[in-house]
Design a protein around this motif. Structure first.
Motif: not given
Length: 204
Positions: A117, A178, A181-186
């Protein structure tokens, strides 16, 4: 070479590759692309310059995280073995097998997500790295098209091979964005297959 010996070799290669990438990105974030040398990177990881160039074509490639493609790759070999070049039609599992190949490559690389990232953000200010990323993407695309041609027994330039690779890449690139991305948890696998499932609904 036995399967166990191959496994040890691949694990060692993966560990060395990861160590070089992590250290290259650390040096890059601290000093910039021109602020460290290959020799300094090798010293930090504890490998020789010769070993480094067995893994990466350049310091830039280590920062990006794209190693030299191995011509004797067991994942590629397994993918090719899944085809039947003697038949007239394409293998019914070609598309799904190529998707799995990309997922397996990603999983094997053991990507440092946080570091990636940071590099993705920094590359915006390093045109040389951005240009190199595009060059490597085109190289890998051409190699994968040739891989599909070999698996399916197709002549070079057969658009069915190129279409397979281009279609999968069309889903892989936004999936990777995706994932990073900073907010992804998948996990990437889930994101990738979710996009492909949505496309199947549209195309059917």
């Amino acid at each position: 070479m036995s399967e166990s010996a191959m496994g040890v070799r691949e694990r060692r290669k993966s560990e060395t590759t990861r160590s070089l990438v992590v250290e290259a990105r650390r040096l890059f974030s601290q000093h910039g692309l021109s602020g460290f040398t290959v020799e300094e990177l090798c010293d930090a990881v504890g490998v020789s310059r010769r070993t480094f160039f067995n893994y990466f074509a350049s310091k830039d490639d280590a920062v990006i995280g794209v190693a030299i493609r191995d011509t004797e790759d067991e994942l590629d070999d397994a993918f090719v073995a899944g085809g039947n070049p003697e038949q007239d039609a394409l293998s019914p599992t070609l598309f799904d097998d190529f998707v799995q190949l990309l997922v397996d490559r990603w999983n094997r690389s053991d990507v440092d997500t946080g570091g990636m990232r940071g590099v993705a953000e920094s590359i915006k200010h390093e045109p040389r790295l951005l240009a190199r990323m595009m060059e490597l993407a085109m190289r890998d695309e051409a190699m994968d098209i040739a891989l599909v041609e070999r698996r399916e027994g197709l002549q070079p330039g057969d658009l069915r091979a190129a279409s397979t690779v281009h279609l999968v890449i069309a889903f892989a690139r936004p999936s990777a964005m995706e994932f990073l991305s900073a907010d992804n948890t998948d996990p990437l696998d889930e994101i990738f297959r979710r996009r492909i499932a949505a496309a199947r609904v549209v195309l059917n």
